[in-house]
Motif scaffolding. Structure first.
Motif, short mmCIF file in Angstrom:
data_model
loop_
_atom_site.label_atom_id
_atom_site.label_comp_id
_atom_site.label_asym_id
_atom_site.label_seq_id
_atom_site.Cartn_x
_atom_site.Cartn_y
_atom_site.Cartn_z
N TYR A 120 2.98 -12.46 -46.22
CA TYR A 120 1.37 -12.57 -46.21
C TYR A 120 0.28 -13.84 -46.10
O TYR A 120 -0.25 -14.23 -45.20
N CYS A 137 -6.79 -10.34 -49.25
CA CYS A 137 -5.60 -10.80 -49.68
C CYS A 137 -4.87 -9.33 -48.77
O CYS A 137 -5.45 -8.08 -48.82
N ALA A 138 -4.40 -9.85 -47.94
CA ALA A 138 -3.69 -8.35 -46.87
C ALA A 138 -1.78 -7.47 -47.98
O ALA A 138 -2.32 -6.42 -47.43
N LEU A 140 -2.47 -6.49 -50.29
CA LEU A 140 -2.73 -5.28 -51.46
C LEU A 140 -3.16 -3.64 -50.85
O LEU A 140 -2.80 -2.73 -51.51
N GLU A 141 -3.35 -3.90 -49.46
CA GLU A 141 -2.80 -3.07 -48.72
C GLU A 141 -1.74 -3.05 -47.63
O GLU A 141 -1.51 -1.73 -46.83
N GLY A 142 -1.44 -4.02 -47.84
CA GLY A 142 0.04 -3.87 -47.00
C GLY A 142 1.69 -2.97 -47.68
O GLY A 142 1.33 -2.84 -48.70
N ARG A 143 2.63 -4.02 -47.41
CA ARG A 143 3.85 -4.13 -47.85
C ARG A 143 3.74 -5.01 -49.09
O ARG A 143 4.09 -6.16 -49.01
N SER A 144 4.13 -4.51 -50.29
CA SER A 144 4.14 -4.93 -51.54
C SER A 144 4.72 -5.04 -52.15
O SER A 144 5.56 -4.87 -53.18
N ASP A 154 -7.60 -8.62 -57.63
CA ASP A 154 -8.29 -8.10 -56.59
C ASP A 154 -8.02 -9.13 -55.41
O ASP A 154 -8.02 -9.37 -54.86
N ARG A 302 2.32 -0.64 -57.15
CA ARG A 302 1.95 0.15 -55.45
C ARG A 302 2.81 0.76 -55.13
O ARG A 302 3.82 0.35 -55.36
N GLU A 303 2.85 1.59 -54.03
CA GLU A 303 4.53 2.41 -53.70
C GLU A 303 4.92 1.38 -53.59
O GLU A 303 6.27 2.06 -53.99
N ASP A 304 5.16 0.56 -52.90
CA ASP A 304 6.56 -0.02 -52.33
C ASP A 304 7.11 -0.63 -53.18
O ASP A 304 8.44 -1.55 -53.22
#
Ligand SMILES: Cc1cc2nc3c(=O)[nH]c(=O)nc-3n(C[C@H](O)[C@H](O)[C@H](O)COP(=O)(O)OP(=O)(O)OC[C@H]3O[C@@H](n4cnc5c(N)ncnc54)[C@H](O)[C@@H]3O)c2cc1C
Ligand code: FES
Ligand code: FES
Lengths: 328, 200
Positions: A120, A137-138, A140-144, A154, A302-304
């Motif tokens: 990003y 910050c993309a 935070l909700e994106g592919r991490s 944050d 995070r999930e990823d």
């Protein structure tokens, strides 16, 4: 790449002066990161000051320390006679970085200052507080998958990608600089910045401040050193997780364990608590596992990237496990 | 934002004036362009530079500072052997030797290489006689589409010179900066191993 002016001064002080006096000037050393950043539009500079031929490439041992000029190339440092013998960790980390061609070009100073590989940040179509303060910050909700589980917040969870910096952090290196106000020394421990709410500031350097050298204390003979880099393919890839270890034992007892981690945090990561969990104790599988748990206690996955929490503990077990003599 | 043009960089005094002189073989010259090259508001820096390519001196005039070595070789010197795969240092198709060492030509500016000696794949053969690495690639059938091949060959020349051909694994590691989309890796490794024997 947008067009820019270029100069190649003969002296470090002149290079510093040229960059320091204008906000949109920058240095180029090997060019291997700067050119990509400028091609991708993540950075834009009106003046590029070439420092690659400054006489700052020497590597010297004296008084139990190795001083590596900022312009020394990664390939030359990795294979310098003193390095594989006295600083195998450094050699391993460098040879696990990038490709032979990149290592021929890239400098030690440039390596420490390479910017995050967060997609990003590098792709200008996304919100990124590091590239454009205040834009969001993309990640935070994106592919991490490539992002940090420690040291974030944050505003940014981008990982610092340098293998060299992880090794140097475990080796307690210091950075020598020359700025408009003169020379100074910064411990690597104070060099990188947590993102906080100013993720666009990567490190302690002021604009126009030049890294002139990196200095590494040589560990005493008999110290174990090892770099483990886990990646998505066998070679030529950034770390998903990496561990740098400097270990001194007396018998089975740990006298000192300096541990630095890459891939999991916003900067090359050390955990005083994890190191303390090992100091003075027998080096056993169980004690290493306890240190690993302390290391990730404050992780915010995070999930990823949740897998990294487990993976880094196993990596630590792998790195130190070979010195336990089989003790559980 | 401050602008950098020949004029305002030069006017900052003697030291700075020296700083914008590139050490060209035929005497110092300003690296930045005369203003008439383009009247856009953006300053545009253009330079003359000299590269010794495959033993021949190439004088390149009016090269923008942002031009990479790869683009200068392909578009100015007319040498299209070095390929542009990714333009980001990731594929190795642009590998050339600079003063005998392998680099990725897409990751350096032409002006940064001013005065250096560059070897491209065009410079390997001696007349009709192919370089041992070129011969080995043919004999071992080490390519399919061929786009990665010039980079593979230049990287292999350096890999052999560096002495990183002790085993198949060592060759794979030290050739890892060169990707092959057709996946000819087994044959490339064989070709490098053969050529290493032939060269020694
Ligand atoms: C395909 C690819 C794969 C890679 N893989 C890895 C990897 O696995 N591990 C890894 O660690 N790295 C990897 N890298 C990154 C590489 O190591 C860096 O690009 C390189 O080390 C940067 O050094 P440089 O001299 O080329 O810096 P440049 O690109 O010239 O500069 C980088 C930045 O540092 C600044 N700078 C440079 N030198 C100084 C100095 N002395 N003082 C002050 N500022 C300075 C420049 O202004 C610029 O902002 C990879 C790069 C590529 C292209
Ligand atoms: S074009 Fe240079 S590495 Fe791909
Ligand atoms: S031969 Fe087709 S990419 Fe290598």
């Amino acid at each position: 790449m947008r067009d820019f002016s270029y100069v190649r001064p003969d002296a470090a002080a002149e290079a510093v002066r040229l960059v320091a006096r204008s906000a949109d000037a920058t240095f180029v050393a090997g060019g291997t990161d700067l050119l990509n950043l400028m091609k991708d539009g993540a950075e834009d500079h009106a003046l590029v000051v070439d420092i690659s031929r400054l006489p700052l490439a020497g590597i010297e041992e004296s008084g139990g320390r190795l001083r590596i000029g900022a312009m020394a190339r990664m390939a030359d440092v990795a294979l310098h006679p003193v390095v594989p013998k006295r600083l195998p960790l450094l050699s391993q980390a460098l040879l696990a970085s990038a490709s032979p061609q990149v290592r021929t070009m890239a400098t030690i100073g440039g390596n420490l200052l390479q910017r995050t590989r967060c997609w990003y940040f590098r792709g200008t179509g996304f919100a990124c507080n590091k590239r454009e303060p205040g834009s969001g910050c993309a990640a935070l909700e994106g592919r991490s998958r490539w992002h940090a589980v420690l040291g974030g917040g944050d505003h940014c969870i981008a990982v610092h990608p340098s293998d060299l910096a992880v090794a140097l952090r475990a080796l307690d290196a210091t950075v020598h600089t020359l700025g408009p106000d003169g020379a100074r020394t910064v411990s690597l421990a104070d060099f990188y910045r947590e993102p906080g709410d100013t993720p666009h500031i990567d490190n302690a350097l002021r604009h126009g401040e030049l890294i002139t050298a990196v200095e590494v204390p040589l560990p005493p003979a008999g110290t174990h050193q090892r770099y483990l880099k886990l990646r998505d393919r066998a070679t030529f890839e950034f770390a998903v997780v990496s561990v740098a270890a400097v270990l001194r034992t007396r018998g089975r007892i740990v006298e000192e364990a300096r541990l630095a981690f890459g891939g999991i945090a916003t900067q090359p990561w050390r955990s005083a608590e994890a190191e303390a969990a090992l100091r003075g104790k027998p080096l056993t599988e169980r004690n290493i596992a306890a240190a690993g748990r302390v290391l990730v206690r404050d992780a915010q996955p995070r999930e990823d990237n949740e897998f990294k929490v487990e993976l880094v503990q196993r990596a630590l077990q792998d790195v130190l496990g070979r010195y336990t003599g089989g003790s559980r | 934002m401050p602008e950098h043009s020949r004029r305002n960089v030069l006017k900052s005094g003697g030291a700075a004036a020296a700083a914008v002189m590139a050490p060209l073989p035929d005497g110092p010259r300003p690296v930045t362009a005369p203003h008439q090259v383009r009247q856009a508001a953006q300053p545009k820096a253009v330079t003359d530079l000299t590269l010794e390519v495959n033993g021949e001196r190439h004088r390149l005039e009016g090269v923008e500072a942002r031009v990479t070595l790869l683009d200068a070789l392909r578009e100015r010197a007319g040498l299209t052997g070095a390929k542009k795969g990714c333009d980001r240092g990731e594929c190795g198709a642009c590998t050339v030797l600079a003063d005998g060492r392998r680099i990725k030509a897409c990751l350096t500016l032409a002006v940064m290489q001013d005065g250096r000696s560059i070897t491209t794949v065009e410079g390997l053969a001696r007349g009709e006689r192919l370089h041992p690495v070129q011969e080995a690639f043919i004999r071992r059938d080490a390519f399919q589409c061929g786009i990665c091949t010039p980079g593979q060959i230049m990287s292999a020349v350096a890999c052999i010179e560096e002495g990183h051909t002790g085993s198949e694994d060592e060759i794979r590691e030290w050739m890892s900066g060169n990707l092959c989309r057709c996946s000819c890796y087994p044959n490339i490794v064989d070709a490098v191993a053969d050529a290493a024997k032939a060269v020694r």
